[in-house]
Design an enzyme around this catalytic site. Sequence first.
Site, short mmCIF file in Angstrom:
data_model
loop_
_atom_site.label_atom_id
_atom_site.label_comp_id
_atom_site.label_asym_id
_atom_site.label_seq_id
_atom_site.Cartn_x
_atom_site.Cartn_y
_atom_site.Cartn_z
N HIS A 159 -13.75 -4.71 11.53
CA HIS A 159 -13.46 -5.72 10.51
C HIS A 159 -11.96 -5.94 10.37
CE1 HIS A 159 -13.72 -1.67 9.14
NE2 HIS A 159 -13.27 -1.91 7.93
N ARG A 160 -11.19 -4.83 10.41
CA ARG A 160 -9.73 -4.92 10.25
C ARG A 160 -9.11 -5.64 11.45
NH1 ARG A 160 -9.59 -0.13 8.97
NH2 ARG A 160 -9.96 -0.51 6.79
N ASP A 171 -17.40 5.84 8.44
CA ASP A 171 -17.59 5.63 9.88
C ASP A 171 -18.77 6.38 10.49
OD1 ASP A 171 -15.64 3.74 10.23
OD2 ASP A 171 -14.11 5.13 10.93
N GLY A 194 -1.01 5.97 6.25
CA GLY A 194 -1.85 5.66 7.43
C GLY A 194 -2.04 4.16 7.59
N SER A 216 0.85 -1.20 0.00
CA SER A 216 0.00 0.00 0.00
C SER A 216 0.88 1.24 0.00
CB SER A 216 -0.87 0.01 1.26
OG SER A 216 -1.52 1.25 1.39
N PHE A 236 -12.74 7.49 9.82
CA PHE A 236 -12.60 7.96 8.44
C PHE A 236 -13.69 7.31 7.59
CE2 PHE A 236 -10.89 4.17 6.30
CZ PHE A 236 -10.59 3.38 7.39
N LYS A 252 -13.21 1.35 18.53
CA LYS A 252 -13.48 0.85 17.17
C LYS A 252 -12.46 -0.25 16.83
CE LYS A 252 -13.12 1.83 12.29
NZ LYS A 252 -12.66 2.69 11.21
N ASP A 269 -7.63 -5.14 1.59
CA ASP A 269 -8.64 -4.48 0.79
C ASP A 269 -9.93 -4.47 1.60
OD1 ASP A 269 -8.94 -3.21 -1.82
OD2 ASP A 269 -10.57 -4.63 -2.09
N SER A 270 -10.56 -3.31 1.67
CA SER A 270 -11.71 -3.21 2.57
C SER A 270 -12.78 -2.32 1.99
CB SER A 270 -11.24 -2.64 3.92
OG SER A 270 -10.56 -1.42 3.71
P1 IMP Z 1 -9.07 0.37 -0.12
O1 IMP Z 1 -7.94 1.27 0.28
O2 IMP Z 1 -9.17 0.09 -1.57
O3 IMP Z 1 -9.10 -0.88 0.70
O4 IMP Z 1 -10.39 1.23 0.17
C1 IMP Z 1 -11.10 1.07 1.34
C2 IMP Z 1 -12.25 2.08 1.38
O5 IMP Z 1 -13.32 1.46 2.11
C3 IMP Z 1 -11.88 3.32 2.14
O6 IMP Z 1 -11.56 4.36 1.29
C4 IMP Z 1 -13.17 3.63 2.91
O7 IMP Z 1 -14.01 4.34 2.07
C5 IMP Z 1 -13.84 2.31 3.11
N1 IMP Z 1 -13.50 1.76 4.44
C6 IMP Z 1 -12.73 0.68 4.69
N2 IMP Z 1 -12.60 0.48 6.01
C7 IMP Z 1 -13.31 1.46 6.60
C8 IMP Z 1 -13.53 1.79 7.97
O8 IMP Z 1 -13.04 1.16 8.93
N3 IMP Z 1 -14.31 2.86 8.19
C9 IMP Z 1 -14.86 3.60 7.20
N4 IMP Z 1 -14.66 3.35 5.91
C10 IMP Z 1 -13.90 2.27 5.61
#
Ligand code: IMP
Length: 201
Positions: free
Chosen positions: A186-187, A161, A18, A14, A158, A181, A75-76
């Site tokens: 999930h993380r 949330d 952050g 990544s 962020f 949190k 990935d989230s």
């Molecule tokens: P990635 O960097 O492609 O995994 O994008 C993840 C996106 O999912 C982030 O930009 C957020 O919009 C959303 N996201 C993932 N985890 C969270 C969380 O813990 N809180 C709020 N939004 C989340």
Amino acid sequence: MARRFDGKRLVIASHNPGKVREIGELLAPFRIDITSVSQHGVPEPEETGATFRANAELKARAVAEATGLPSLADDSGLAVHALGGEPGIHSARWAGPKKDFALAMKKVEEALAAKGMSDRGAHFVCALALAWPDGHVEHFEGRVDGILVWPPRGTQGFGYDPMFLPDGHALTFGEMEPARKHDMSHRARAFADLVVSCFRP
Ligand code: IMP
């Protein structure tokens, strides 16, 4: 049985400082030299997968191949039940080029209103992939369920949330202390699984 991680170096797939810092903190007890792809001059590959799992895997694989070191990718996103799981893997994209999550939350609320459905259920997902240069990959996934509130509440956290109220709680992720949190997210759940499976002695 998951393959154990017994190396000394791990590259986080990544460019998000952050995310790299947060992962570094989670793995601090294991005394691993953690670097980000940026430090290796490797570009983060495009997320072309159809699932969180596929996207995490393609990022971790590409970085492990390019650096010759094990790599961890995450990935989230937010899956809204009445929207068939959207924004899902497109969670970041719904915020547009300015990464405007007030706008992304508004789009979610408008999409829900357009459906005219009373189901406000949603869950956050975090998929982790740990890839080795020989092509082996281990997967872990964490999920937290809740409902979406409107208007959004709170300024912590962020992304989505402020509109996510986890089941059994009175505060949204945007209102909670970050430590609270991180105990249930999930993380956190995906990392707990990763640590137990691959890092614990
Ligand atoms: P990635 O960097 O492609 O995994 O994008 C993840 C996106 O999912 C982030 O930009 C957020 O919009 C959303 N996201 C993932 N985890 C969270 C969380 O813990 N809180 C709020 N939004 C989340």
